[in-house]
Write an enzyme that holds these catalytic residues in place. Structure first.
Site, short mmCIF file in Angstrom:
data_model
loop_
_atom_site.label_atom_id
_atom_site.label_comp_id
_atom_site.label_asym_id
_atom_site.label_seq_id
_atom_site.Cartn_x
_atom_site.Cartn_y
_atom_site.Cartn_z
N ALA A 182 0.85 -1.19 0.00
CA ALA A 182 0.00 0.00 0.00
C ALA A 182 0.89 1.24 0.00
CB ALA A 182 -0.95 -0.02 1.20
N CYS A 183 1.20 1.76 1.15
CA CYS A 183 1.90 3.04 1.25
C CYS A 183 3.34 3.00 0.72
CB CYS A 183 1.85 3.55 2.69
SG CYS A 183 0.13 3.83 3.21
#
Length: 188
Positions: free
Chosen positions: A115-116
């Site tokens: 994700a990030c």
């Protein structure tokens, strides 16, 4: 070889190594220890460390889940950036912080890989940064119940494809914590 003018410096970007983000992360303790080693290497080489924290309903500012893990202690003069989106550059002050430091080259570590970390890697790269992923200094939680591969495979795949990322005028690379040498640049 960054495409950013007058940005010869390097920084370490530590993304979302917060209590609530990494509490159930794959090989959490080993990854946090590697991030601590990376941060110490940076500090010892006068390379800025920039801390990024996810701030939202799940991790409200000041909550225990929002806090950086206790094994990592940001320095008082080290910049901190709060974000609400996966990409640490999106609607934050990160670009201004890095510009003020003259940074065109980033080493990225933290959570969550799928994700990030991925979003921030791509965000940095498309903005013109030379972007290096520290392969043993990022992690994710187990999301297999929702159809994702096991965490070790997510991490391995991210390490694999980032090492082959290309774009004109900038570089993408992967290194282990042990291999990080801030005296060596990735310029071609």
């Amino acid at each position: 070889m960054t495409t950013l003018d007058n940005r010869p410096n390097t920084a370490v970007l530590v993304v979302d190594v917060q209590n609530g983000v990494v509490s159930g992360a794959h090989e959490r303790d080993g990854v946090v220890a590697n991030i601590a080693r990376l941060v110490e290497k940076a500090r010892g080489s006068d390379v800025p460390v920039v801390w990024v924290q996810q701030t939202n309903e799940e991790f409200p500012r000041g909550s225990d889940g929002w806090r950086i893990v206790p094994e990592l202690v940001p320095g008082e003069s080290e910049p901190a950036v709060e974000k609400e989106h996966g990409d640490s550059f999106e609607a934050t002050s990160l670009e201004q912080v890095l510009s003020a430091l003259g940074v065109g080259r980033l080493y990225v570590a933290g959570a969550q890989t799928d994700a990030c970390i991925r979003a921030t890697l791509h965000g940095a790269f498309v903005r013109g940064y030379d972007t290096t992923l520290v392969t043993d200094a990022h992690t994710t939680e187990d999301l297999t119940q929702w159809g994702a591969p096991p965490p070790a495979q997510v991490i391995a795949h991210t390490n694999l494809y980032w090492g082959f990322q290309t774009g004109p005028g900038r570089t993408a690379a992967t290194v282990t914590t042990e291999e990080v040498d801030f005296r060596v640049t990735t310029d071609a």
